[in-house]
Each structure stands twice: as structure tokens, then as C-alpha cells.
Design an enzyme around this catalytic site. Structure first.
Site, short mmCIF file in Angstrom:
data_model
loop_
_atom_site.label_atom_id
_atom_site.label_comp_id
_atom_site.label_asym_id
_atom_site.label_seq_id
_atom_site.Cartn_x
_atom_site.Cartn_y
_atom_site.Cartn_z
CB SER A 149 38.61 17.13 38.07
OG SER A 149 38.64 18.34 38.99
CE1 TYR A 162 44.11 16.70 39.46
CE2 TYR A 162 42.36 18.49 39.23
CZ TYR A 162 42.69 17.14 39.49
OH TYR A 162 41.91 16.19 39.93
P1 NDP Z 1 45.39 9.01 44.64
O1 NDP Z 1 46.80 9.61 44.57
O2 NDP Z 1 44.75 8.40 45.83
O3 NDP Z 1 45.75 7.48 43.64
C1 NDP Z 1 46.44 7.76 42.24
C2 NDP Z 1 46.42 6.49 41.49
O4 NDP Z 1 46.92 6.79 40.20
C3 NDP Z 1 47.31 5.39 42.24
O5 NDP Z 1 46.81 4.06 42.13
C4 NDP Z 1 48.69 5.65 41.65
O6 NDP Z 1 49.28 4.46 41.55
C5 NDP Z 1 48.30 5.87 40.18
N1 NDP Z 1 49.16 6.66 39.23
C6 NDP Z 1 49.84 7.85 39.60
N2 NDP Z 1 50.55 8.27 38.76
C7 NDP Z 1 50.81 6.97 37.77
C8 NDP Z 1 51.65 6.71 36.74
N3 NDP Z 1 52.51 7.49 36.30
N4 NDP Z 1 51.48 5.35 36.13
C9 NDP Z 1 50.40 4.70 36.71
N5 NDP Z 1 49.71 4.84 37.80
C10 NDP Z 1 49.90 6.17 38.22
O7 NDP Z 1 44.44 9.72 43.68
P2 NDP Z 1 42.70 10.11 43.67
O8 NDP Z 1 42.11 8.88 44.04
O9 NDP Z 1 42.51 11.04 44.78
O10 NDP Z 1 42.41 10.43 42.34
C11 NDP Z 1 42.34 9.52 41.05
C12 NDP Z 1 41.63 10.57 40.06
O11 NDP Z 1 40.63 11.04 40.61
C13 NDP Z 1 42.53 11.38 39.60
O12 NDP Z 1 42.61 11.59 38.17
C14 NDP Z 1 42.19 12.74 40.05
O13 NDP Z 1 42.69 13.81 39.40
C15 NDP Z 1 40.69 12.40 40.19
N6 NDP Z 1 40.12 13.31 41.35
C16 NDP Z 1 40.15 13.31 42.40
C17 NDP Z 1 39.45 13.96 43.39
C18 NDP Z 1 39.49 13.90 44.64
O14 NDP Z 1 38.82 14.74 45.51
N7 NDP Z 1 40.23 13.22 45.37
C19 NDP Z 1 38.24 15.01 42.73
C20 NDP Z 1 38.42 15.16 41.62
C21 NDP Z 1 38.97 14.24 40.68
P3 NDP Z 1 50.93 4.28 42.14
O15 NDP Z 1 50.81 4.72 43.62
O16 NDP Z 1 51.53 3.02 42.11
O17 NDP Z 1 51.63 5.15 41.71
#
Ligand code: NDP
Length: 258
Positions: A149, A162
Site C-alpha cells: 500500500s 495498518y
Molecule cells: P476488501 O475488504 O474489499 O476485501 C478483503 C478480502 O480479504 C475479502 O475477500 C475477505 O474475505 C478477505 N479476508 C479478510 N480477512 C480475511 C481472513 N482473516 N482470512 C481470509 N480472508 C480474509 O479489501 P480490498 O480489496 O480493498 O483490499 C485488498 C488488499 O489491498 C488489502 O491487502 C488492502 O490492504 C490492499 N489495499 C487496498 C487499497 C484500497 O484502496 N482499497 C489501497 C492499498 C492497498 P471474507 O469477506 O470472506 O472475509
């Protein structure tokens, strides 16, 4: 096939993208599927992963599997990765994308939420990579792509756990390079800027925050999840076979300027 295409050819490769039941992970999975990769969509909840896998198969015509396990639990990770390898008949690419955000004033930050963020965003990448590396080392080939990120490099108030977790991703990536590079494995990080997803929905809707993002980003806009796919394909393909331990920021230039 032209020589340019050969650099990026990943047809038939097998991939696991953690946290791909929605958001950035889903878009990354779609990019790989459209490049001819057979993959497993993953989430913590089985129903969400199954529905996303079905949607992705319909969207792309690719063969898509679903797997669910908690990335913070070592036993579930070991079982889940083994299941994925069995379902796919191998593994060539791992994208460590699952992540969460928690916001509190620093003095009020609950310690259990600090632990939750570090476990989900950082320790998970260690655990899943360790299991995938068993396959990669045996075949002397594999690509690990960790999702960082802009907080891998820049902090903001109220999200210290984070930022610490995403900063850790940079050094975990270098550690994986040191340990696994000699065995034919490349580990790199892809660090997105501010992207429109479920995780950032409230921020996108906040006019003041959106004005800050567009003003602070040289590209003058939020990222669209498709903006990440080109760099992902580079890091997953033979084109990056001599690129290892690096973090590539796909952030519209945000981390390049103050
Ligand atoms: P979302 O909240 O849209 O999706 C998160 C995903 O992670 C879901 O599929 C969720 O599945 C899964 N997940 C969360 N916790 C667990 C767990 N304990 N075990 C298994 N699966 C898990 O997040 P984003 O798409 O926004 O973010 C994805 C990545 O990108 C992250 O690492 C985030 O930090 C990074 N990021 C995002 C940015 C943004 O602008 N959105 C910017 C920079 C980085 P379930 O629902 O089944 O728990």
C-alpha cells in the site's frame, strides 16, 4: 506468438489469490484468469468465495476454483493451501492480498485490533508463502506477489497498525527474496495507492476525502482496480524473472511527491 508476448505468457499457470472474493483481489484474479491462468478464488467465508468463483468463471470463461480458509490460522492455512494445490494440480503464482483496515485514535487503539490487523495483513503473507514455498522450491519455480500500500512507505493518523503491517510487507518481501531467490522463486510487492473498493467506499463518498486524494495524487484521480492488472501480470510472468525483493508502487505518483 511474438517475442514481446512470450515475455508475458502465463497461459496454463496455476494461481491462488487470497482475499479475492471481492475488491482488489477479485480484479487481480480476473486479470490472471483473462491471461489464461487457472486459479482459486479465496475468502474467509466459503459462500462468498464460491459465489465469486462462479461469477468469475461466467465473466471470463476460465476454469475457476473456490477455496476458503482463515489466513490468520496456521493449521487452516496449511490445509487450505494443500487443498488448493490438489484442486489446481499444482501452484505457480501466489498473490497475498487478503487484508483489513481498523481506525482509532492512537491512545484508544484496542490491542486486540492491533493484533488482528498484523495477523491479517502481515503474518498471513508469511504463513501462506511458507506453505506455497514448499511447492515452489520443489519445482524450482514460483512467483509470490505481496500486496502492500502507499502505507508501506507513508503513515496517516488513526491507522498505525495498518501502516506497520504494510511497512512489514516490504521487508517480508525482501526476506522471501533472500531465502527463496536462490531456489528459483521471485517475491515482489505491488503497492496500490487509493483505489475505489468496498474497503474505501465510505472514503470515496466523503467529498472532502476525495478532494484530498485527487489533490494529493499527481494522476488527479482515484485508482481503478484495472490499473493494477498490468503490473500484476509483469510480476507473475517470465518478464520479471530477474526482478526480486522489490516493491512497485501503482499509486498515480502519490509516493513520488510531497
Ligand atoms: P476488501 O475488504 O474489499 O476485501 C478483503 C478480502 O480479504 C475479502 O475477500 C475477505 O474475505 C478477505 N479476508 C479478510 N480477512 C480475511 C481472513 N482473516 N482470512 C481470509 N480472508 C480474509 O479489501 P480490498 O480489496 O480493498 O483490499 C485488498 C488488499 O489491498 C488489502 O491487502 C488492502 O490492504 C490492499 N489495499 C487496498 C487499497 C484500497 O484502496 N482499497 C489501497 C492499498 C492497498 P471474507 O469477506 O470472506 O472475509
Amino acid at each position: 506468438m511474438t517475442s514481446a508476448e512470450r515475455y508475458f505468457d502465463i497461459t496454463g499457470r496455476k494461481a491462488l489469490v487470497t482475499g479475492s472474493s471481492r475488491g482488489i483481489g477479485y480484479s487481480l484474479a480476473r486479470g490472471l484468469a483473462q491471461a489464461g491462468v487457472e486459479l482459486a478464488v479465496h475468502g474467509r467465508h466459503a459462500e462468498g468465495a464460491r459465489a465469486a468463483a462462479q461469477r468469475l468463471a461466467q465473466e471470463t470463461g476460465a476454469q475457476v476454483h473456490a477455496v476458503s480458509f482463515d489466513v490468520t490460522d496456521p493449521d487452516s492455512v496449511a490445509e487450505g493451501v494443500a487443498q488448493t494445490v490438489e484442486d489446481l494440480g499444482g501452484l505457480d503464482i501466489l498473490v497475498n492480498n487478503a487484508g483489513i483496515q481498523r481506525r482509532h485514535a492512537f491512545t484508544e487503539f484496542p490491542v486486540d485490533e492491533w493484533n488482528e490487523v498484523i495477523a491479517t495483513n502481515l503474518s498471513s503473507a508469511f504463513l501462506v508463502s511458507q506453505q506455497a514455498a514448499k511447492v515452489f522450491v520443489a519445482q524450482r519455480r514460483g512467483k509470490i506477489i505481496n500486496i502492500g500500500s502507499v502505507q508501506s512507505q507513508l503513515a496517516r493518523p488513526s491507522i498505525t497498525p495498518y501502516s506497520a503491517s504494510k511497512g512489514g510487507i516490504v521487508m517480508l518481501t525482501k526476506g522471501l527474496c533472500a531465502d527463496l531467490g536462490p531456489q528459483g522463486v521471485q517475491a515482489n510487492a505491488l503497492a496500490p495507492g487509493y483505489f475505489k473498493t468496498e474497503l474505501t467506499k465510505t472514503l470515496v463518498e466523503d467529498e472532502q476525502f476525495t478532494a484530498w486524494v485527487t489533490g494529493r495524487t499527481p494522476a488527479a484521480r482515484w485508482g481503478d482496480v484495472d490499473d493494477l492488472v498490468g503490473t500484476l501480470l509483469f510480476l507473475a510472468s517470465p518478464a520479471s524473472d530477474f526482478v526480486n525483493g522489490q516493491t512497485i508502487y501503482v499509486d498515480g505518483g502519490m509516493t513520488a511527491v510531497v
